[in-house]
Structures are given as structure tokens and as C-alpha cells.
Design a protein around this motif. Structure first.
Motif, mmCIF file in Angstrom:
data_model
loop_
_atom_site.group_PDB
_atom_site.id
_atom_site.type_symbol
_atom_site.label_atom_id
_atom_site.label_comp_id
_atom_site.label_asym_id
_atom_site.label_seq_id
_atom_site.Cartn_x
_atom_site.Cartn_y
_atom_site.Cartn_z
ATOM 1 N N GLY A 942 0.782 -1.238 0.000
ATOM 2 C CA GLY A 942 0.000 0.000 0.000
ATOM 3 C C GLY A 942 0.808 1.279 0.000
ATOM 4 N N ASP A 943 2.158 1.213 -0.033
ATOM 5 C CA ASP A 943 2.980 2.439 0.002
ATOM 6 C C ASP A 943 3.410 2.785 -1.421
ATOM 7 N N THR A 944 2.464 3.262 -2.209
ATOM 8 C CA THR A 944 2.717 3.519 -3.631
ATOM 9 C C THR A 944 3.783 4.592 -3.839
ATOM 10 N N PHE A 945 3.731 5.657 -3.063
ATOM 11 C CA PHE A 945 4.685 6.761 -3.217
ATOM 12 C C PHE A 945 6.122 6.259 -3.054
ATOM 13 N N HIS A 946 6.344 5.467 -1.991
ATOM 14 C CA HIS A 946 7.677 4.914 -1.734
ATOM 15 C C HIS A 946 8.081 3.948 -2.845
ATOM 16 N N ALA A 947 7.133 3.146 -3.326
ATOM 17 C CA ALA A 947 7.421 2.170 -4.368
ATOM 18 C C ALA A 947 7.881 2.864 -5.646
ATOM 19 N N ILE A 948 7.198 3.948 -6.019
ATOM 20 C CA ILE A 948 7.576 4.677 -7.235
ATOM 21 C C ILE A 948 8.964 5.293 -7.086
ATOM 22 N N ALA A 949 9.268 5.782 -5.884
ATOM 23 C CA ALA A 949 10.598 6.371 -5.639
ATOM 24 C C ALA A 949 11.699 5.316 -5.826
ATOM 25 N N ILE A 950 11.438 4.080 -5.403
ATOM 26 C CA ILE A 950 12.431 3.000 -5.558
ATOM 27 C C ILE A 950 12.631 2.679 -7.039
ATOM 28 N N VAL A 951 11.526 2.623 -7.804
ATOM 29 C CA VAL A 951 11.647 2.335 -9.240
ATOM 30 C C VAL A 951 12.422 3.452 -9.937
ATOM 31 N N GLU A 952 12.158 4.698 -9.569
ATOM 32 C CA GLU A 952 12.862 5.819 -10.201
ATOM 33 C C GLU A 952 14.367 5.748 -9.936
ATOM 34 N N GLN A 953 14.715 5.310 -8.740
ATOM 35 C CA GLN A 953 16.137 5.172 -8.408
ATOM 36 C C GLN A 953 16.782 4.099 -9.288
ATOM 37 N N ALA A 954 16.076 2.968 -9.489
ATOM 38 C CA ALA A 954 16.585 1.906 -10.354
ATOM 39 C C ALA A 954 16.667 2.392 -11.800
ATOM 40 N N MET A 955 15.665 3.132 -12.228
ATOM 41 C CA MET A 955 15.630 3.657 -13.593
ATOM 42 C C MET A 955 16.855 4.518 -13.881
ATOM 43 N N MET A 956 17.247 5.339 -12.915
ATOM 44 C CA MET A 956 18.420 6.210 -13.104
ATOM 45 C C MET A 956 19.676 5.386 -13.359
ATOM 46 N N THR A 957 19.787 4.258 -12.671
ATOM 47 C CA THR A 957 20.950 3.382 -12.876
ATOM 48 C C THR A 957 20.937 2.804 -14.288
ATOM 49 N N PHE A 958 19.802 2.282 -14.720
ATOM 50 C CA PHE A 958 19.697 1.676 -16.051
ATOM 51 C C PHE A 958 19.963 2.706 -17.147
ATOM 52 N N GLN A 959 19.452 3.927 -16.962
ATOM 53 C CA GLN A 959 19.676 4.960 -17.967
ATOM 54 C C GLN A 959 21.135 5.377 -18.020
ATOM 55 N N ALA A 960 21.773 5.490 -16.846
ATOM 56 C CA ALA A 960 23.184 5.892 -16.801
ATOM 57 C C ALA A 960 24.069 4.877 -17.514
ATOM 58 N N LEU A 961 23.711 3.602 -17.409
ATOM 59 C CA LEU A 961 24.504 2.537 -18.019
ATOM 60 C C LEU A 961 23.983 2.138 -19.409
ATOM 61 N N ARG A 962 22.945 2.851 -19.899
ATOM 62 C CA ARG A 962 22.366 2.620 -21.233
ATOM 63 C C ARG A 962 21.876 1.176 -21.394
ATOM 64 N N LEU A 963 21.228 0.668 -20.361
ATOM 65 C CA LEU A 963 20.672 -0.685 -20.405
ATOM 66 C C LEU A 963 19.200 -0.579 -20.791
ATOM 67 N N THR A 964 18.960 -0.490 -22.109
ATOM 68 C CA THR A 964 17.596 -0.248 -22.595
ATOM 69 C C THR A 964 16.644 -1.377 -22.243
ATOM 70 N N PHE A 965 17.175 -2.632 -22.255
ATOM 71 C CA PHE A 965 16.320 -3.771 -21.920
ATOM 72 C C PHE A 965 15.774 -3.626 -20.509
ATOM 73 N N TRP A 966 16.644 -3.299 -19.558
ATOM 74 C CA TRP A 966 16.217 -3.169 -18.166
ATOM 75 C C TRP A 966 15.473 -1.851 -17.924
ATOM 76 N N GLU A 967 15.781 -0.864 -18.724
ATOM 77 C CA GLU A 967 15.045 0.395 -18.601
ATOM 78 C C GLU A 967 13.566 0.172 -18.965
ATOM 79 N N SER A 968 13.339 -0.651 -19.992
ATOM 80 C CA SER A 968 11.961 -0.948 -20.376
ATOM 81 C C SER A 968 11.250 -1.760 -19.303
ATOM 82 N N LYS A 969 12.005 -2.666 -18.644
ATOM 83 C CA LYS A 969 11.407 -3.437 -17.544
ATOM 84 C C LYS A 969 11.011 -2.511 -16.401
ATOM 85 N N ALA A 970 11.855 -1.541 -16.120
ATOM 86 C CA ALA A 970 11.543 -0.595 -15.042
ATOM 87 C C ALA A 970 10.293 0.207 -15.375
#
Length: 994
Positions: A942-970
Motif C-alpha cells: 500500500g505504500d505507492t509513493f515509496h514504491a515509485i521512488a524505488i523504481v525511479e532510483q533503479a531507472m536512473m541506474t539503467f539509464q546511466a549505463l544505457r541498459l535499454t532492456f532493463w530500462e523498459s522493464k523498469a
């Protein structure tokens, strides 16, 4: 003197050991306790360190429980003392124990006190009294000293037995002077029979016989002795004994007693010498060392106090000795101070005869009364210092033999000895090791020499100066003196002058202060083999050197361990810990290593240097190879070159490689340095082979920087040598590294040329490894259909070369493809086959990887409890092995399993642990992938706000490393969380309206 009655003794060591209590005679304790007791008694009322007691009990091979066993011995002795009413206490005093007891209650100390009193009586012409006191001292003996005390105390026992013989000879000398020759013949005949090589006793027997009118027997005693000396020693009797024989032959009147009493030794005046050099005004630091030395020298004078200050060249031993001497002289040693530079490190050191002559002259002995022989001078010296409080400073001693006869016999005297070697053979001495200055004291010393303002103006340069000379006081003083003489020089300019290692020692000279000359004195004093060992060890680029490297340097010839320990004794090499076998590890001070490398260039041919480096690099490779075999069950998933191996002793290998991954980690800096040094030396086969073998460590511990550095340096070497196979192997491994760090373009750029080279070389194993890595690359870039045939071809090639672990690894990857397609039964069959392969050749690391994937297959099938049991066992396996990468994978899987079992709190804890471990391993991608699963778990709670913040943090890693496959999963996870939240909100709203 009023001698203490012998029946008041508590501890008897002069014969069979006895302990007397007020209640009863205490039983002699068992051997180990007995050895500890004797060691404490011989240093009564002084602290004996735990290390000293361990050395006495076990010498060079103490067990791991040594400290505990010593504590048990001391506790048992305390109980026996209490039970028997023994008037003594064993106190715990850092860093060991102190046995407190009145000194006259121990027969050893009572004996020495009576001998000292007798010496004084002789010096004052009271021969009757001296003889009586000596007889009472000799009566304390009941047999050989420290009988049944154990072999470790034999050297101390022998010294005590030597003192007994000297006392007997002095006693007989006095009684002969008193005309008691008739009564002494029987005792002398027995003494000569027991000690046939003792010339003084033989001479006394000859004189006694002659004075009794038995001239032929006296000459027979001489001739028998001469034959014995020639037969056993290959030597003629001494001049003194030959002169006595001549005097007896010619019936020299000087042998007869023409007066009632002999004339005692005459001294001009009893003077108080003050020979200490001036202390330096800018002496700083060393507070702990100064305090230790002062405590020893200012303690209760029940025995003579000896402080042995030991340290490497230029460390400041002489300055420390003089500083301490001035601090204790006036109050504790008011009768004077004697000082001599023994020149022990020079080509012509001072002899005991020469030094005793100087000391006796300083004490008032004039011309003709100065004896010729060293023994007579030593006797006179000890007699003159008896019952006087004099401090003796012996600077730059070369060995124990140079010092022994210079020690006073009186417990009221103190001695400071400085030496570049640890003079552990000096009985009762307190060893004080002096180390380099810390950065704070180093800065303070420079400030006092050149002024504090110059230091404050250039703080960075000050740190660099201190660092470049490693806190060596002589070098710091030279730098300070040069800067003080040149106020227009900046400190940074001095740093620049010292930057070039080739000329650093040239810069460290000023007037009489020369670091190179100081080191040369110690180096030149070594035997040839030790000098060569020092030179060869300086060749090695290493964090610290284990013992086997010394053996490799000389190819196992000679006594390498003894030679290395000789360098330690000479303070040219430091002991910096021990390995798992308990053997020491060594390191050079930087300046000493530079000096040794200069000697290498002068004395060792380039070919000899290369051979030595090659053997050590070959030793590192042989050990790393063995570690890999023990982890993988053989030479699997690894390419080897043709470099020469050098094998350390098999028993040593068995011990250090009991934990192969632990050994690799402990030697990590040395192994990496060996790759670089082999590359620098042009040993291309050795350097690429060792670099490849170390991937076992690099992967498990996420040592990505070392992986890249060693491989890139080795790659330069193999390319320069035109070594195609080495080039292909390193490119394949670099491709794996880049893939681990999710640098996919760089991975492909390394793997594709590696594949081309292995194809050209027709190297099946190289092709199998490269294709496996390419298959992983394709899979992780989201192209499983491309990865499948690559994996299948790799599996065939691994099979051709018999690489079972390679086959198991690829089979596990194929199983993952089956899981992704929903073919769960096929996946489990494939994983079962892979598991059988691992267990067939005992490869625990790959077995854990296969089991982990099998647990994942069960998770997908919904077999949660079985999956949980399996992954829990995998977690235990990787934790035992210290495999932190494997641990992060296992924690991730367990978190997912607990989430499916609706154990959300535990699932969240496990996933967060896995993320932290990935971050510690520098696995950013691994951490981001787990964050996607954690976000979904948090969303379900039920903590949607926190969940989205965690995904955004992961997304930043995938984008920095240009991992398009994992960026799409995120993005997909983000959309799902948002949708779930909308549906949940809509459901709540509708429910409310209804």
C-alpha cells in the motif's frame, strides 16, 4: 656482611628445583608450570611479558592456545603458593606477570649477592672474609642449576653454572694466597677432572702441588692438559699456563709465598666518571619508549638492569640512549656514567679488552696496575663497580660477545646497550624496539629544525616529505638540515628532488649525516649469502613477502629462512605479521629497499635478476592455480599458458590452501603486483596466465578495478610479444568483466576479436569460453533467440575438451532459457544434469550457482517451500565460502520466495540486505534489479509513493549505463504500480458509494 641463613630460602634453583612454604615443602610443579616459574624467578620483581613466557615454554612453535595455557600455568602456581604458604605473589602486570618476593629468598640472587660482597672484600684486601663468603655462596649449590627446568632454560642454566665455576676459582685463588694449598689439592683434582679444559683451575692445581713440594706432579698436570687441548681443540695452552709451567721448571721464587698476605690491587683514586655525550636539544616523541626504559633502569635494584635499544639504521637509537641516560643518571646512578661507542657495525669494532682498559682508566686504575688479559680486566672492572651505582652506556654493539664482559656484576648498576640487532642472548635484558616516527612527531622534528612557519606555509609538501622517507629520523634530520641551510628553497622543491627513486639516497646526505653510509655499515657486516638475499628480496614488488618467496628467489638453495631472519635481526627487514601457517611475513622500509636495489644493480646480472623474478611469479601462479582447482574441482573454465611454475613445498600448500578463496583474498595485493611485475619483466606467458587465474577472486569479491588493471597491463605485454593466444584469452576475460559491469558495447568489442583469434588458432576451449560469454551478452541484452544457438555450440565445445564445469555452467544457462519459455520440466532436467556434473568433480562454487537456478525454477512452478529450502542451503554454502556475490543472489531469491508466501516483512528485510550487499560489491545493476522487486513488494503493502521512488532510483541506474532492456522493464513495473494504485483507489471509491 651478615649472610641470610640458607634455611630461610623459599626458592632453590641451584640444583633440583625446590619450593619451601611455611606449611610444608611445596611439590615441584609439572614441567610447563616449572618452566614458567623458573622464568619468573630469574626475573623476580620485574615484569616478564607474555611473549617472553611463550618463547621460554615453546621456543619457535607456540600453539594457538599458548596465551591461555600460560594463564592456566600461572593460576595453578598461585594455588600451590597459597596451599603451601609460600611467601611470594604472582601479580598480573602488563604486558605479562611479575613474581614479587624478597630477593634474598631466592638462592640464585643470594649467591650473586655473596659473590659481589666477596669481590669487594678482595678489592679491599680482606681475603679471609672473602674466602668465607665465597664458601657460603658455593654451599648454596646442590647440583647443576635449574635441574629439570626444561631445555628452553638451558642457556640460563649454563650461565649460572659458569658463575659457580668462576666463584670457585676466585675462592681457591684467595685461599691459595692465604697459604691453604695443602687443603685445596683434593678439591682441585676433582674440579679439574670435571672441567678438564678449564685452564685457571688447572693452573691453580699446578701451583698448589708445587707449593706442597710436588713439582713432578704439577708438571704432569700441565702435560696432561696440553695433550688434551691439542687433541680436543687443536690448540696449545695459553701463554699464562705455559709461563706457569716454565716458572715451575725453573723453581721461580715468585711462586712461593714470602708474605702473609698478597698486596691488593691498587687504584690511584676512586673516581666518579661522567662520560655521557650531550643530549640533543630537539629530542622529541618516543614518550612510551622513554618511559619503558626509565622504568627498567629506575626499578628496585635486586638485579642489574639492562636495556637493549634495538632498531634499524638511522632510527635514532643513540640519541634515545643518551636522552634516557641523562634523565636517570643524577638520581639513580650518582656514582658516575661510563660511555663507549663500540663501533659494532664498523670494519674494526672495539674489543672488550680495549673498552675495559678505557673504563678502568676512567675509574682510576693507573698504568702498571692495569691487567693485560681481558678476563682479569673484567674481574677488576666488576669488582670496582660492586656496590656502586654506575650507569654504563654501550652504543652500537655488534653482538652479545662484544658486550658480555662489559656488563657490571653489581645489581646496583644499570646498562643501556644500543644495537641494530636484537641482542636476545643478554641474560635479563629488556628489549626496547624503536620504530620510525609517526607523522605527528616527524612534522614536529622538521618544525624545530627549519621553523614552524615554513611548515605552515606548505602543509601538503610537509606530508609528502614525511611520507617519502617513511618517518626515518636520520633522513628527516638531513632534510631539515638542508632546508635550514637554504632558506630560499621551498619544501615543494625538496619533494621534487626526492621524487626520483634512483637518486633519492643521493639527496639524503648533509655533512656527516648520510643515509646510504649508515645503511652500508649494517649491510657490509652481513655474510655474503645474507647480502645476496637482501638484494634479491628488494626486487619483488609486493605488499608483504611470505617466507616461500625467499626460497623461490634462490631456487630452494641453502637456508633461505635463516638468511631472511638474519636480515630481520640486523633490522634491515621488518616482520609485519604472519600467514595462516604461523610463519612470518616481511617488508622493507622504503629507503632500505632503495639501498638494496642499488646493490642489485652493482652485484646481480640482469639474467640472474630475471630468473629470480620469474621463479617468484611462477610460485604465485602455481599457488593461484591450485586455489582455482580446489574451488572448481580442476582446471575448468580457465585457459593456461606455458609460463614456468615454481612449486612451494607441498605441505605448505596444503595448509595455506585449506581455504583457497581466503588465501586468494589475503594475497590479493601481492598477486596483482606479481602480474604487473611479470609484465614489466617481459614474462608475457606468466603475466597473462596469472591474470586469468585471478578472475576466480575478482569475480567473487567484485574486484572490478583490479580485474581491469591487471588484464590491461598483461594485454600490453602479450601484444608487445606478439602472443596471440594470450591476447585472445585476456580479451575474452575483459569481455566478461565489461559484461559484469553492464558495459555491453565494451563487452562485445572485446569478445568478438577474441572469437576471431581463437578461431584462427583453432583453440576449442578458448572458443567455448568466448561463446559462453557472448551467449550471456545476447541474453542480457534481451535476445534469447540469438543466445540459444551460441550456448548450444559452446556446450559442444566444452564437451570436446572435457571441461565439465564449463558444460554445467552452459547447461544452467540453457535451463534459464527453458524457464523463460515456460518449459519448467525441461529446465529442471537440464539443471539436474548440470548438478550431477558439478558433484562428479566436486565443484562447490558452480554447484551453488546451479542449485540457485534450480530454486528459481521451483519458484516459478509455485513450489515455494522446496524453493525456500534449496535457496537457504545455497545461502549457507556461499556464506561459508565467503562468496559475497553469490550471497546477494541467494538473498534476492529468498526475498522473492517470502514475498510469494505473503511473508512481506521478512521478504522486504531480505531484499534490502541483498541490495546493500550489491552496493558493497559495487554491483549497481544487481542492486537496481532487486530494487524493481522491492518496489513491487512495497506497492503491494500500500505504500505507492515509496514504491515509485524505488523504481525511479533503479531507472536512473539503467539509464546511466544505457541498459535499454532493463530500462523498459523498469517502465513496465512503474506502469503496473500506478495501475494497481488506480484500481485500488477506484475500488475504494466505488465501495464507498455503494
Amino acid at each position: 656482611m651478615n649472610p641470610t641463613p640458607d634455611d630461610e630460602l623459599i626458592f632453590k634453583l641451584l640444583g633440583m628445583i625446590e619450593i619451601i612454604g611455611t606449611h610444608e615443602q611445596v611439590p615441584v610443579p609439572p614441567r610447563r608450570q616449572r618452566t614458567v616459574l623458573c622464568a619468573l624467578l630469574l626475573e623476580a620483581n620485574r615484569v616478564v611479558s607474555m611473549e617472553q613466557l611463550i618463547d621460554v615454554v615453546w621456543e619457535h612453535t607456540p600453539p594457538s592456545t599458548a596465551r591461555a595455557q600460560i594463564q592456566i600455568c600461572v593460576s595453578a602456581l598461585r594455588r600451590e603458593f597459597a596451599r603451601g604458604g609460600v611467601d611470594a605473589q604472582i601479580e598480573t602486570r602488563q604486558p605479562g606477570y611479575l613474581l614479587r618476593v624478597a630477593a634474598d629468598k631466592i638462592d640464585v640472587f643470594l649467591f650473586e649477592r655473596r659473590v659481589a660482597a666477596a669481590d669487594l672484600a678482595v678489592r679491599q684486601g680482606r681475603l679471609e672474609e672473602a674466602a668465607t663468603i665465597l664458601r657460603s655462596a658455593l654451599a648454596l649449590w646442590r647440583g647443576p642449576a635449574l635441574s629439570a627446568a626444561g631445555p628452553a632454560l638451558q642457556s640460563k642454566a649454563l650461565r649460572l653454572d659458569e658463575k659457580r665455576l668462576s666463584a670457585l676459582e676466585n675462592c681457591i685463588e684467595a685461599e691459595l694466597s692465604l697459604g691453604h694449598h695443602h687443603a685445596l689439592i683434593g678439591e682441585l683434582q676433582s674440579a679439574v677432572t670435571e672441567n678438564p679444559l678449564r685452564e685457571r683451575l688447572r693452573g691453580q692445581l699446578m701451583l698448589a702441588l708445587y707449593r706442597c713440594g710436588r713439582q713432578p706432579e704439577a708438571l704432569d698436570v700441565y702435560r696432561a692438559g696440553r695433550e688434551l687441548f691439542i687433541e680436543r681443540l687443536g690448540l696449545e695452552p695459553s701463554d699464562q699456563l705455559r709461563k706457569l709451567e716454565t716458572a715451575i721448571l725453573i723453581e721461580d721464587e715468585a711462586l712461593r709465598l714470602d708474605q702473609d698476605e698478597p698486596v691488593p690491587v691498587v687504584v690511584q683514586n676512586v673516581v666518579s666518571p661522567h662520560q655521557l655525550p650531550a643530549t640533543i636539544s630537539d629530542f622529541i616523541g618516543r614518550q612510551d619508549v622513554v618511559a619503558r626504559a626509565e622504568n627498567v633502569l629506575s626499578g628496585d635494584h635486586m638485579t642489574m638492569h639492562v636495556v637493549n635499544i634495538s632498531g634499524k639504521a638511522g632510527i635514532g637509537k643513540s640519541a634515545l640512549a643518551v636522552h634516557v641516560a641523562h634523565r636517570v643518571a643524577a638520581e639513580t646512578y650518582p656514582d658516575g656514567q661510563l660511555y663507549c661507542d663500540l663501533r659494532g657495525t664498523h670494519a674494526e669494532p672495539a674489543t672488550p679488552t680495549e673498552v675495559l682498559g678505557r673504563f678502568l682508566a676512567a675509574l682510576g686504575v693507573v698504568g702498571s696496575t692495569l691487567p693485560d688479559s681481558v678476563d682479569e680486566r673484567a674481574d677488576m672492572y666488576r669488582s670496582m663497580l660492586a656496590n656502586r651505582r654506575v650507569l654504563v652506556v654501550l652504543d652500537d654493539a655488534g653482538s652479545e660477545s662484544q658486550v658480555h664482559q662489559l656488563l657490571p656484576g653489581s645489581p646496583s648498576c644499570g646498562v643501556i646497550v644500543t644495537s641494530r640487532t636484537r641482542l636476545t642472548g643478554l641474560a635479563g635484558s629488556h628489549l626496547v624496539d624503536v620504530d620510525c616516527m609517526d607523522s605527528g612527531d616527524s612534522r614536529e622534528l622538521l618544525a624545530r629544525i627549519i621553523g614552524r612557519q615554513r611548515l605552515e606555509n606548505e602543509p601538503a609538501a610537509v606530508e609528502a616529505l614525511v611520507d617519502v622517507v617513511g618517518g626515518l629520523p636520520l633522513a628527516l634530520r638531513i632534510i631539515g638540515a638542508r632546508l635550514a641551510a637554504r632558506p630560499h628553497w621551498t619544501l615543494a622543491s625538496m619533494v621534487g628532488r626526492l621524487a626520483d627513486e634512483r637518486h633519492r639516497l643521493d639527496e639524503l646526505t648533509h655533512g656527516d649525516m648520510v643515509v646510504r653510509a649508515s645503511l652500508s655499515l649494517t649491510y657490509d657486516g652481513l655474510e655474503h649469502d645474507a647480502r645476496q638475499m637482501m638484494r634479491l628480496m628488494s626486487l619483488l614488488e609486493a605488499d608483504s613477502l611470505p617466507v616461500w618467496t625467499a626460497s623461490a628467489l634462490t631456487d630452494g638453495r641453502g637456508r633461505s629462512f635463516d638468511l631472511v631472519e638474519r636480515l630481520v635481526d640486523a633490522q634491515l627487514l621488518d616482520v609485519v605479521g604472519s600467514d595462516i601457517t604461523g610463519l612470518p611475513r616481511y617488508r622493507f622500509h622504503d629507503l632500505i629497499r632503495l639501498f638494496a636495489k642499488e646493490q642489485v644493480a652493482e652485484h646481480e646480472t640482469p639474467a640472474a635478476q630475471l630468473e629470480s623474478v620469474e621463479r617468484v611469479a611462477g610460485g604465485w601462479l602455481a599457488m593461484a592455480e591450485q586455489a582455482h582447482r580446489r574451488l572448481y574441482g580442476g582446471d575448468f573454465t580457465l585457459l593456461h599458458g606455458r609460463g614456468k611454475r615454481w612449486q612451494p613445498h607441498a605441505r605448505y600448500l596444503d595448509v595455506v590452501l585449506q581455504d583457497p578463496l581466503g588465501w586468494l583474498e589475503s594475497e590479493h595485493p601481492n598477486l596483482c603486483a606479481a602480474v604487473v611485475q611479470a609484465a614489466d619483466a617481459g614474462l608475457d606467458e606468466l603475466c597473462w596466465d596469472l591474470a586469468m587465474t585471478l578472475v576466480t577472486l575478482f569475480e567473487t569479491r567484485s574486484c572490478f578495478d583490479d580485474w581491469q588493471h591487471t588484464h590491461e597491463r598483461a594485454l600490453e605485454a602479450v601484444r608487445e610479444a606478439g602472443n596471440k593466444r594470450g591476447t585472445a584469452a585476456l580479451l575474452c576475460s575483459l569481455g566478461s568483466l565489461h559484461h559484469s559491469q553492464r558495459r555491453m558495447d565494451a563487452s562485445r568489442a572485446a569478445l568478438e576479436p577474441a572469437l576471431d583469434l581463437f578461431t584462427e588458432l583453432d583453440d576449442t576451449q578458448g572458443l567455448a569460453l568466448t561463446r559462453r560469454n557472448l551467449g550471456l551478452l545476447e541474453y542480457n541484452e534481451g535476445r534469447p533467440e540469438v543466445a540459444l544457438p551460441i550456448f548450444e555450440q559452446s556446450l559442444v565445445e566444452f564437451g570436446r575438451v572435457g571441461d565439465v564445469v564449463g558444460q554445467a555452467h552452459v547447461m544452467s544457462q540453457l535451463a534459464q532459457l527453458s524457464i523463460d519459455r515456460g518449459e519448467h520440466e525441461l529446465a529442471i532436467a537440464q539443471l539436474s544434469d548440470a548438478l550431477g556434473m558439478c558433484r562428479e568433480i566436486s565443484s562447490p562454487r558452480v554447484e551453488a550457482q546451479v542449485l540457485h537456478r534450480l530454486g528459481g525454477a521451483m519458484l516459478v512452478q509455485g513450489r515455494y517451500e522446496q524453493a525456500q529450502q534449496l535457496i537457504t542451503s545455497v545461502l549457507a554454502m556461499v556464506q561459508r565460502a565467503g562468496d559475497t556475490v553469490g550471497e546477494s543472489y541467494a538473498l534476492h531469491s529468498l526475498g522473492l520466495i517470502h514475498g510469494r508466501m505473503r511473508m512481506f516483512s521478512e521478504a522486504g528485510r531480505l531484499l534490502r540486505r541483498a541490495i546493500r550487499l550489491c552496493e558493497e560489491n559495487l554491483d549497481r545493476v544487481g542492486a537496481a534489479r532487486i530494487q524493481l522487486d522491492l518496489a513491487q513488494l512495497v506497492s503491494r503493502r500500500g505504500d505507492t509513493f515509496h514504491a515509485i521512488a524505488i523504481v525511479e532510483q533503479a531507472m536512473m541506474t539503467f539509464q546511466a549505463l544505457r541498459l535499454t532492456f532493463w530500462e523498459s522493464k523498469a517502465l513496465a513495473v512503474m506502469e503496473k504500480i500506478t495501475a494497481d494504485n488506480w484500481l485500488s483507489a477506484a475500488g475504494t471509491s466505488n465501495g464507498g458509494a455503494g
